[in-house]
Motif scaffolding. Structure first.
Motif, short mmCIF file in Angstrom:
data_model
loop_
_atom_site.label_atom_id
_atom_site.label_comp_id
_atom_site.label_asym_id
_atom_site.label_seq_id
_atom_site.Cartn_x
_atom_site.Cartn_y
_atom_site.Cartn_z
N ASN A 462 -33.25 -21.36 -2.96
CA ASN A 462 -32.62 -21.73 -4.24
C ASN A 462 -31.20 -22.23 -3.98
OD1 ASN A 462 -31.45 -19.16 -3.59
ND2 ASN A 462 -30.71 -19.02 -5.69
N GLY A 463 -30.69 -23.01 -4.87
CA GLY A 463 -29.29 -23.41 -4.79
C GLY A 463 -29.02 -24.66 -3.98
N ASN A 464 -30.06 -25.41 -3.58
CA ASN A 464 -29.82 -26.62 -2.79
C ASN A 464 -28.95 -27.63 -3.54
OD1 ASN A 464 -30.89 -26.40 -0.20
ND2 ASN A 464 -32.99 -26.61 -0.97
N GLU A 465 -29.03 -27.58 -4.88
CA GLU A 465 -28.23 -28.54 -5.68
C GLU A 465 -26.75 -28.32 -5.48
OE1 GLU A 465 -28.79 -24.85 -8.08
OE2 GLU A 465 -30.09 -26.14 -6.88
N ARG A 466 -26.36 -27.14 -5.01
CA ARG A 466 -24.94 -26.86 -4.76
C ARG A 466 -24.46 -27.48 -3.45
NH1 ARG A 466 -22.72 -22.79 -8.04
NH2 ARG A 466 -24.22 -21.87 -9.46
N LEU A 467 -25.38 -28.02 -2.65
CA LEU A 467 -25.02 -28.60 -1.34
C LEU A 467 -25.19 -30.11 -1.33
CD1 LEU A 467 -26.84 -26.01 0.97
CD2 LEU A 467 -24.47 -25.96 0.18
N LYS A 468 -25.13 -30.73 -2.52
CA LYS A 468 -25.39 -32.18 -2.62
C LYS A 468 -24.49 -33.00 -1.71
CE LYS A 468 -27.27 -32.20 -7.32
NZ LYS A 468 -27.01 -32.56 -8.75
N ASN A 469 -23.22 -32.65 -1.65
CA ASN A 469 -22.27 -33.45 -0.87
C ASN A 469 -21.96 -32.82 0.49
OD1 ASN A 469 -21.95 -35.31 -3.03
ND2 ASN A 469 -20.59 -33.85 -4.06
N PHE A 470 -22.83 -31.92 0.93
CA PHE A 470 -22.59 -31.23 2.20
C PHE A 470 -23.71 -31.57 3.18
CE2 PHE A 470 -22.61 -27.59 5.09
CZ PHE A 470 -21.27 -27.53 5.42
N ASN A 471 -23.32 -31.98 4.40
CA ASN A 471 -24.32 -32.33 5.42
C ASN A 471 -23.80 -32.00 6.81
OD1 ASN A 471 -22.64 -34.59 6.33
ND2 ASN A 471 -23.27 -35.59 4.41
N GLU A 472 -24.55 -32.43 7.84
CA GLU A 472 -24.21 -32.09 9.24
C GLU A 472 -22.86 -32.65 9.69
OE1 GLU A 472 -26.95 -33.59 8.19
OE2 GLU A 472 -28.76 -32.93 9.27
N LYS A 473 -22.35 -33.64 8.97
CA LYS A 473 -21.07 -34.25 9.36
C LYS A 473 -19.87 -33.69 8.59
CE LYS A 473 -23.28 -38.63 10.64
NZ LYS A 473 -23.34 -40.10 10.39
N SER A 474 -20.16 -32.79 7.65
CA SER A 474 -19.07 -32.22 6.84
C SER A 474 -18.17 -31.34 7.68
CB SER A 474 -19.66 -31.40 5.69
OG SER A 474 -20.40 -32.20 4.82
N GLU A 475 -16.94 -31.17 7.21
CA GLU A 475 -15.96 -30.36 7.93
C GLU A 475 -15.76 -29.02 7.23
OE1 GLU A 475 -12.38 -32.66 8.25
OE2 GLU A 475 -13.06 -33.63 10.09
N VAL A 476 -15.57 -27.98 8.03
CA VAL A 476 -15.23 -26.64 7.53
C VAL A 476 -14.06 -26.12 8.36
CG1 VAL A 476 -17.55 -26.07 6.69
CG2 VAL A 476 -16.91 -25.51 9.06
N VAL A 477 -13.44 -25.05 7.89
CA VAL A 477 -12.29 -24.48 8.60
C VAL A 477 -12.76 -23.51 9.68
CG1 VAL A 477 -10.21 -23.06 8.36
CG2 VAL A 477 -10.80 -24.73 6.59
N TYR A 478 -12.15 -23.63 10.85
CA TYR A 478 -12.39 -22.68 11.94
C TYR A 478 -11.06 -21.99 12.28
CZ TYR A 478 -17.12 -24.40 12.64
OH TYR A 478 -18.44 -24.72 12.45
N PRO A 479 -11.07 -20.67 12.51
CA PRO A 479 -9.82 -19.95 12.73
C PRO A 479 -9.22 -20.21 14.10
CG PRO A 479 -11.68 -18.46 13.02
CD PRO A 479 -12.24 -19.78 12.56
N ASP A 480 -7.91 -20.12 14.19
CA ASP A 480 -7.20 -20.18 15.47
C ASP A 480 -6.28 -18.97 15.51
OD1 ASP A 480 -6.30 -21.00 17.91
OD2 ASP A 480 -5.84 -23.05 17.29
#
Length: 555
Positions: A462-480
């Motif tokens: 469920n909830g795939n509609e919430r990932l419409k603009n998110f794909n394998e090339k999207s960026e997320v934050v990684y901690p340093d």
């Protein structure tokens, strides 16, 4: 042997007779008070296990209460409920006049000598609980030290430059500056390990020599009102750090260990709970549902989660959102950690017979509009809370379950009938706290394949509609890591939530005593975003990281 039996029987008979006579005497006191109540037109109260508000009690000194033959038992803003032995007593009138002159509005109730004695006993209990050593920051040099500390590295430098007997002020100053919630002293075979809990995670600060630890331990015990000569039993105490406009309470727990006594100091800063609903981190759709639920006048809202998941902060945010002079709010907590102006907060006192169950029963008779029960721990408390929710009260409380769906089976396990639970509860919410990435060193990067798979799997059903603009090339934050975040990669925390409302279909399901999986399945089918999904959505938005969500919620 027979004579001994006769003597024992005689002694038992005498004891029962004395108990009967004492009970009759006490009942006579109550009957006399009821008669006086009728004559004066004032209500009668029996204060046994009555929810006496500690803030209300402090309005009047114990000596003045005794002199005036009365006790202030609840306080809502400037309105007081005052228990009096005889409203016509000149000394009582004099004390009431002083309260009126101070701007208080007094609502009187007639009580017996027995009840008044019980109220006065709370002064002793309160004094024992609050026999704190109040430390002024200005008197200890904590304020000056706090200005010199920016992070754990600065703290280490300070600690290594002085003997252990002088480090307590530095440790407290460091905790306040860095925002630590707990200070841990853990004796090991050759060293004392010192750790801070930052954003819910323990971090090593420094290891120091056991030399002088005994003196440090004694000082903490003295400050906390604990016994210095007790080393083999656990002890709990507290003290207060007084700033200009802010009292910070420190709760201390001492536990015997293999190499000495462990110390945990929990820092309760009132500023940490001055959050509005909008600041808790709820998604807009969840926030909208909560606001709608808080507009209701009856029913229960339950929050669930483990210790340290932010349930108390959420309940206080609920209270602050609805608090106004038109409604009466009473709480029963264990303990009252933070005080909120304008509501009656009471604390369980088992020694006085004031438990969650007995206190809640008394609170309901006080005609409140809203009741906050710190925690539902047993069937009696659960049943009274559910009945209160069914009879015109808005009830907030907490349960220790892993998720929202688990609340229903837990109540049934307690022994509450499903037919009562279904109409009593408006909604159930589960929550966790996850760390925010450090704004200085957190870096946006293309999502790793394994992390993308985690998100894809979490939203598969469920909830795939919430990932419409998110794909394998999207960026997320990684901690340093950097000095600003004490090399943790994180700074601050945000809430993660799942929430479902009880509708007619769920009511029918609850009445069949469902398993957790059945409740969860129906809630998800009706649109509930799970804890894991909410956490991952926040990671996509940059409010946390995928790694942190999986650490806290990982399934």
């Amino acid at each position: 042997m027979p004579p001994q039996t006769t003597n024992n029987s005689s002694s038992d008979l005498e004891k029962k007779l004395n108990e009967k006579m004492e009970a009759m005497k006490l009942q006579q006191f109550e009957d006399e008070s009821k008669e006086l109540s009728k004559k004066t037109g004032l209500p009668y109260l029996n204060l046994k296990a009555f929810p006496i508000d500690s803030d209300a009690l402090s309005v009047l000194d114990e000596s003045d209460a005794h002199a005036g033959q009365l006790a202030v038992i609840t306080k809502t803003g400037r309105k007081l409920k005052v228990a009096v032995l005889d409203p016509e007593n000149p000394k009582t009138k004099e004390a009431l006049s002083k309260l009126a002159a101070a701007g208080f509005i007094c609502d009187l109730a007639v009580v017996s000598e027995t009840s008044l004695a019980l109220a006065w006993k709370r002064y002793t209990l309160r004094g024992a609980q609050e026999s704190l050593n109040i430390i002024s920051i200005g008197d200890t040099g904590i304020l000056g030290i706090e200005k010199e500390i920016k992070n754990i590295s600065d703290l280490k430098d300070k600690l290594t430059s002085m003997p252990v007997t002088k480090v307590l002020n530095i440790l407290i100053a460091g905790a306040l500056k860095i925002g630590a919630s707990d200070i841990h002293f853990e004796p090991e075979e050759k060293t004392i390990r010192l750790r801070y809990r930052l954003d819910g995670v323990l971090n090593d600060v420094v290891n120091f020599s056991p030399d002088g630890y005994g003196q440090l331990l004694s000082r903490i015990k003295l400050m906390s009102g604990l016994k210095i000569n007790i080393h083999e039993s656990p002890q709990d105490g507290r003290f207060t750090i007084r700033e200009k406009d802010n009292d910070i309470e420190v709760r201390v727990s001492i536990l015997p260990g293999s190499y000495g006594e462990d110390i945990v100091m929990r820092i309760l800063d009132p500023l940490t709970i001055k959050q509005k609903l909008e600041d808790l981190g709820m998604r807009p759709d969840t926030l909208e549902i909560i606001r709608k639920l808080l507009d209701k006048t009856t029913g229960a809202i339950l929050t669930t989660g483990p210790t340290g998941s932010g349930k108390t902060t959420t309940l206080y945010a609920f209270i602050k959102h609805i608090n106004n002079p038109d409604i009466k709010i009473i709480t029963i907590e264990d303990p009252v950690e933070y005080h909120i102006e304008g509501i009656a907060q009471t604390q369980v006192e088992p020694d006085a017979g004031y438990t969650f169950a007995s206190g809640l029963r008394s609170i309901v008779r006080q005609d409140p509009d809203v009741i906050l029960v710190g925690e539902i721990r047993d069937v009696e408390t659960a049943e009274i809370a559910m009945q209160a929710a069914l009879t015109g009260h808005l009830v907030f409380s907490t349960l220790h379950t892993n998720d929202a769906a688990g609340a229903i089976p837990r109540l049934i396990d307690f022994g509450v009938k499903p037919i009562t639970i279904a109409p009593a509860i408006n909604a159930v919410m589960a929550q966790r706290l996850v760390r925010r990435p450090c704004p200085k060193c957190g870096k946006k990067q293309k999502i790793k394949p394994e992390d993308f798979e985690i998100i894809k799997k979490a939203f598969a059903k469920n909830g795939n509609e919430r990932l419409k603009n998110f794909n394998e090339k999207s960026e997320v934050v990684y901690p340093d890591k950097c000095a600003a975040c004490n090399s943790t990669g994180y700074s601050g925390r945000v809430g993660v939530y799942e929430l479902f409302e009880i509708d007619p279909e769920l009511e029918k399901l609850i009445q069949r005593s469902p398993a957790i999986s059945d409740v969860r399945e129906m809630a998800v089918a009706k649109g509930m975003i799970t804890l894991l999904q909410d956490g991952l959505l926040k990671a996509i938005e940059g409010k946390t990281t995928i790694e942190e969500v999986m650490r806290v919620i990982g399934q």
